[in-house]
Design a protein around this motif. Structure first.
Motif, PDB file in Angstrom:
ATOM      1  N   GLY A 186       0.804  -1.494  -0.121  1.00  0.00           N
ATOM      2  CA  GLY A 186      -0.088  -0.275   0.420  1.00  0.00           C
ATOM      3  C   GLY A 186       1.366   1.374  -0.041  1.00  0.00           C
ATOM      4  N   MET A 187       1.343   1.470   0.973  1.00  0.00           N
ATOM      5  CA  MET A 187       2.789   2.309   1.103  1.00  0.00           C
ATOM      6  C   MET A 187       3.159   2.706  -0.580  1.00  0.00           C
ATOM      7  SD  MET A 187       6.402   3.715   1.177  1.00  0.00           S
ATOM      8  CE  MET A 187       7.049   2.054   1.431  1.00  0.00           C
ATOM      9  N   LEU A 188       3.691   2.061  -1.403  1.00  0.00           N
ATOM     10  CA  LEU A 188       4.520   2.063  -2.392  1.00  0.00           C
ATOM     11  C   LEU A 188       3.806   2.258  -3.384  1.00  0.00           C
ATOM     12  CD1 LEU A 188       6.895  -1.431  -2.522  1.00  0.00           C
ATOM     13  CD2 LEU A 188       7.720   0.604  -2.385  1.00  0.00           C
ATOM     14  N   LEU A 189       2.771   2.048  -3.429  1.00  0.00           N
ATOM     15  CA  LEU A 189       1.236   2.050  -4.210  1.00  0.00           C
ATOM     16  C   LEU A 189       0.839   3.881  -4.168  1.00  0.00           C
ATOM     17  CD1 LEU A 189      -1.010   1.410  -6.086  1.00  0.00           C
ATOM     18  CD2 LEU A 189      -2.689   1.455  -4.529  1.00  0.00           C
ATOM     19  N   PHE A 190       1.014   4.615  -2.969  1.00  0.00           N
ATOM     20  CA  PHE A 190       1.625   5.707  -2.861  1.00  0.00           C
ATOM     21  C   PHE A 190       1.503   6.202  -3.024  1.00  0.00           C
ATOM     22  CE2 PHE A 190      -2.178   4.087  -0.509  1.00  0.00           C
ATOM     23  CZ  PHE A 190      -3.481   5.480  -0.481  1.00  0.00           C
ATOM     24  N   GLN A 191       3.259   5.682  -2.880  1.00  0.00           N
ATOM     25  CA  GLN A 191       4.255   6.628  -3.785  1.00  0.00           C
ATOM     26  C   GLN A 191       4.731   6.318  -4.506  1.00  0.00           C
ATOM     27  OE1 GLN A 191       6.136   8.529  -1.073  1.00  0.00           O
ATOM     28  NE2 GLN A 191       4.422   8.300   0.182  1.00  0.00           N
ATOM     29  N   ARG A 192       3.952   5.850  -5.241  1.00  0.00           N
ATOM     30  CA  ARG A 192       4.136   5.751  -7.281  1.00  0.00           C
ATOM     31  C   ARG A 192       4.934   5.077  -7.274  1.00  0.00           C
ATOM     32  NH1 ARG A 192       0.161   9.759  -9.927  1.00  0.00           N
ATOM     33  NH2 ARG A 192      -1.543   9.569  -8.306  1.00  0.00           N
ATOM     34  N   ARG A 193       5.686   4.044  -6.499  1.00  0.00           N
ATOM     35  CA  ARG A 193       7.172   3.354  -6.867  1.00  0.00           C
ATOM     36  C   ARG A 193       6.686   1.381  -6.816  1.00  0.00           C
ATOM     37  NH1 ARG A 193       9.005   6.107  -2.213  1.00  0.00           N
ATOM     38  NH2 ARG A 193      10.419   7.877  -3.146  1.00  0.00           N
ATOM     39  N   SER A 194       7.965   0.994  -7.025  1.00  0.00           N
ATOM     40  CA  SER A 194       8.184  -0.768  -7.137  1.00  0.00           C
ATOM     41  C   SER A 194       9.388  -0.805  -6.297  1.00  0.00           C
ATOM     42  CB  SER A 194       8.332  -0.751  -8.605  1.00  0.00           C
ATOM     43  OG  SER A 194       8.835  -0.380  -9.867  1.00  0.00           O
ATOM     44  N   ASP A 195      10.438  -0.250  -6.121  1.00  0.00           N
ATOM     45  CA  ASP A 195      11.594  -0.126  -5.029  1.00  0.00           C
ATOM     46  C   ASP A 195      11.873   0.986  -4.607  1.00  0.00           C
ATOM     47  OD1 ASP A 195      13.114   1.494  -6.727  1.00  0.00           O
ATOM     48  OD2 ASP A 195      12.671  -0.772  -8.068  1.00  0.00           O
ATOM     49  N   LEU A 196      13.357   1.199  -3.771  1.00  0.00           N
ATOM     50  CA  LEU A 196      13.473   2.313  -2.920  1.00  0.00           C
ATOM     51  C   LEU A 196      14.902   2.787  -3.828  1.00  0.00           C
ATOM     52  CD1 LEU A 196      13.624   0.967   0.551  1.00  0.00           C
ATOM     53  CD2 LEU A 196      12.428   2.025  -1.134  1.00  0.00           C
ATOM     54  N   ARG A 197      14.846   2.134  -5.706  1.00  0.00           N
ATOM     55  CA  ARG A 197      15.809   3.369  -6.162  1.00  0.00           C
ATOM     56  C   ARG A 197      15.712   4.901  -6.435  1.00  0.00           C
ATOM     57  NH1 ARG A 197      16.447  -0.090 -11.590  1.00  0.00           N
ATOM     58  NH2 ARG A 197      14.106  -0.447 -10.818  1.00  0.00           N
ATOM     59  N   ASP A 198      16.984   5.397  -6.363  1.00  0.00           N
ATOM     60  CA  ASP A 198      16.344   7.012  -6.599  1.00  0.00           C
ATOM     61  C   ASP A 198      15.305   7.859  -5.331  1.00  0.00           C
ATOM     62  OD1 ASP A 198      17.465   6.604  -9.160  1.00  0.00           O
ATOM     63  OD2 ASP A 198      15.340   6.409  -9.714  1.00  0.00           O
ATOM     64  N   ILE A 199      16.009   6.922  -4.367  1.00  0.00           N
ATOM     65  CA  ILE A 199      14.787   7.469  -2.931  1.00  0.00           C
ATOM     66  C   ILE A 199      16.011   8.377  -2.332  1.00  0.00           C
ATOM     67  CG2 ILE A 199      15.989   6.574  -1.409  1.00  0.00           C
ATOM     68  CD1 ILE A 199      12.749   5.651  -1.395  1.00  0.00           C
ATOM     69  N   GLU A 200      16.134  10.047  -1.841  1.00  0.00           N
ATOM     70  CA  GLU A 200      16.756  10.681  -1.554  1.00  0.00           C
ATOM     71  C   GLU A 200      17.323  10.603  -0.928  1.00  0.00           C
ATOM     72  OE1 GLU A 200      14.297  15.775  -0.725  1.00  0.00           O
ATOM     73  OE2 GLU A 200      14.642  14.548   0.932  1.00  0.00           O
ATOM     74  N   ARG A 201      18.634  10.476  -0.767  1.00  0.00           N
ATOM     75  CA  ARG A 201      19.218  10.343   0.041  1.00  0.00           C
ATOM     76  C   ARG A 201      19.860  10.765   1.403  1.00  0.00           C
ATOM     77  NH1 ARG A 201      24.868   8.512  -2.633  1.00  0.00           N
ATOM     78  NH2 ARG A 201      23.214   7.632  -4.126  1.00  0.00           N
ATOM     79  N   MET A 202      20.022  11.018   2.608  1.00  0.00           N
ATOM     80  CA  MET A 202      20.358  11.809   3.373  1.00  0.00           C
ATOM     81  C   MET A 202      21.830  12.295   2.880  1.00  0.00           C
ATOM     82  SD  MET A 202      18.487  12.670   6.393  1.00  0.00           S
ATOM     83  CE  MET A 202      16.771  11.850   6.098  1.00  0.00           C
ATOM     84  N   PRO A 203      22.310  13.480   3.334  1.00  0.00           N
ATOM     85  CA  PRO A 203      23.696  13.828   3.267  1.00  0.00           C
ATOM     86  C   PRO A 203      24.724  12.988   4.002  1.00  0.00           C
ATOM     87  CG  PRO A 203      22.975  15.811   4.921  1.00  0.00           C
ATOM     88  CD  PRO A 203      21.347  14.720   4.222  1.00  0.00           C
ATOM     89  N   ALA A 204      25.685  13.143   3.029  1.00  0.00           N
ATOM     90  CA  ALA A 204      27.320  12.759   3.962  1.00  0.00           C
ATOM     91  C   ALA A 204      27.264  12.168   5.214  1.00  0.00           C
ATOM     92  CB  ALA A 204      27.618  12.350   2.840  1.00  0.00           C
ATOM     93  N   PRO A 205      27.482  11.582   5.520  1.00  0.00           N
ATOM     94  CA  PRO A 205      27.655  11.525   7.915  1.00  0.00           C
ATOM     95  C   PRO A 205      29.138  12.207   7.276  1.00  0.00           C
ATOM     96  CG  PRO A 205      27.896   9.706   6.406  1.00  0.00           C
ATOM     97  CD  PRO A 205      27.472   9.777   5.575  1.00  0.00           C
ATOM     98  N   ASP A 206      29.843  12.794   8.788  1.00  0.00           N
ATOM     99  CA  ASP A 206      30.696  13.390   9.227  1.00  0.00           C
ATOM    100  C   ASP A 206      32.299  11.842   9.494  1.00  0.00           C
ATOM    101  OD1 ASP A 206      31.000  13.556  13.045  1.00  0.00           O
ATOM    102  OD2 ASP A 206      29.236  13.767  11.478  1.00  0.00           O
ATOM    103  N   PRO A 207      33.305  11.977   9.485  1.00  0.00           N
ATOM    104  CA  PRO A 207      33.769  10.614   9.751  1.00  0.00           C
ATOM    105  C   PRO A 207      33.328   9.882  10.718  1.00  0.00           C
ATOM    106  CG  PRO A 207      35.717  12.389   9.087  1.00  0.00           C
ATOM    107  CD  PRO A 207      34.163  13.380   8.997  1.00  0.00           C
TER     108      PRO A 207
END
Lengths: 103, 242, 89
Positions: free
Chosen positions: B86-107
């Motif tokens: 249901g969640m994927l349907l509402f987001q209109r996607r079938s996988d998690l590719r191209d998901i918005e990524r959090m900024p890269a972490p500090d070391p």
């Protein structure tokens, strides 16, 4: 009064509090939190029922129900949040207020 | 801070009071029902104890979950699958590719994640294995593993959105599918639908639990990560047919 | 049961009820979500007292960790101005 009864009663009070919040509050996310609080009350009740047998090990059946229930509650919450975000994106409304009610 | 998130609930006083009284009444009714219950009740403890040696495991909760009431557990894994669908349907996607990524972490954070994530995988595997003898099992293991996945995503690690769609969907369904396979096999042999032979029960339960752990972990992580917007628009498929 | 245990149990129950009220009626949504996370953790404590430490572990991971992330993220989403709907929506 035993420990289990006291915890059961606490669970019921929490359930009723959550129910009141669910009816009174109108923000969607708050309603979702209210349902989670209600679920917390039910879980507390179930787990105190499981411990009611004064055995070395609590009744496994309510515990098993609880274990699946916790995970299912999380997934239902996530689905509800997906719906709520969709409502907000489409209508710009974060509150669920009846149309004919002068708000 | 702008205030759209502030509570704007200003119910009229009488209706609010009435609702409060109604909820207090429900609470009192439920408490009255509780006090009626006997203070000491064995419930199903004895029944599950009697059948422990047929279950293939030594921990009563695992026995109830994966053997005595396996049907319940199966359908609950199904509920998880439906929630993520249901969640994927509402987001209109079938996988998690191209998901918005959090900024890269500090070391330092990156180092911490590199230390923590393998630990979480280890704890998850331990919980899964321990389910046979004591507290633990597929649900706890799956939740810990899923939380590890969310941690990776929060730290901006690219691996979470790197799954191919096919693999992602396979991992989502493997738990439900393993129950289904056992049920199908039993139906072919015209046995009860989730009845394991006593000799192999422990092994079958461990395999099903391992599959369920993976499914629960991926489901839980996907339910949280999948709510993020996509980076690009090309994966969005319109709801109406072309 | 000893007096100490009763005091501990009473404290947990009282905290749970107070937290439930605060979760529901705090005016700030973010505060409400944070209080809900604390509520989940105290709830896990109650479950340890009721002889279910393994389920308490799962609840701590879910109630405090995963639901917390989920609700905080959603609160942030609702706090932002309304996102522009996609033309296909």
């Amino acid at each position: 009064m035993s420990q289990y009864l006291a915890y059961s009663i606490t669970g019921m009070i929490i359930f009723a509090l959550g129910l009141h919040g669910l009816v009174v509050l109108s923000h969607i996310l708050r309603k979702i939190i209210c349902i989670n609080v209600m679920a917390g009350g039910v879980f507390l009740f179930l787990i105190s029922v499981a411990a009611r047998n004064f055995d070395e090990f609590p009744d496994p059946v309510p515990q098993a129900m609880l274990l699946t229930g916790v995970v299912v509650a999380l997934s239902a919450t996530a689905f509800a949040v997906a719906l709520a975000r969709r409502i907000y994106t489409v209508t710009g409304q974060a509150e669920l207020i009846e149309e004919d009610e002068p708000s | 801070m702008p205030s759209p998130q502030k509570v704007t609930d200003q119910l009229k006083a009488p209706s609010s009071l009435l609702l409060g009284l109604a909820c207090a009444g429900i609470a009192l009714f439920l408490i009255a029902a509780l006090i009626e219950l006997p203070d000491e009740a064995l419930g199903l403890t004895e029944l599950s104890k009697q059948h422990m040696d047929e279950s293939g495991v030594e921990h009563p909760v695992t026995a109830v979950l994966l053997n005595f009431r396996a049907y319940d557990t199966w359908l609950e894994v199904g509920v998880l699958l439906m929630a993520v669908m249901g969640m994927l349907l509402f987001q209109r996607r079938s996988d998690l590719r191209d998901i918005e990524r959090m900024p890269a972490p500090d070391p330092v954070l990156n180092w911490l994640i590199q230390l923590l994530f393998p630990m979480m995988v280890l704890v998850s595997g331990y919980l899964l294995w321990m389910g046979k003898f004591s507290s633990g099992g597929a649900f706890q293991a799956g939740v810990v593993l899923g939380a590890g996945g969310v941690l990776l995503w929060l730290a901006g690690h690219p691996s979470v959105s790197g799954f191919s769609g096919r693999l992602f969907r396979f991992l989502l369904t493997v738990g439900f599918g393993s129950f289904l396979l056992v049920a199908f096999y039993n139906v072919l042999l015209s046995q009860a639908i989730l009845d394991y032979p006593v000799a192999y029960a422990g092994t079958i339960i461990l395999i099903i639990e391992a599959a369920a752990t993976i499914s629960i972990a991926v489901t839980v992580a996907a339910l949280i990560i999948g709510l993020q917007p996509v980076i690009r628009d090309r994966d969005r498929t319109p709801l109406e047919p072309h | 049961m000893s007096l100490n245990e009763w005091v501990l149990d009473g404290l947990i129950m009282f905290t749970l009820v107070v937290l439930a009220v605060r979760v529901l009626y705090t005016r700030d949504l973010f505060k409400s979500v944070f209080l809900f996370i604390v509520f989940g953790l105290i709830m896990a404590l109650a479950w340890v007292r009721l002889k279910a430490p393994d389920i308490a572990l799962a609840e701590a991971a879910i109630g405090a960790g995963l639901t917390g992330v989920l609700l905080l993220d959603a609160a942030r989403h609702f706090n932002r101005p309304r996102p522009v709907p996609h033309p296909k929506d």
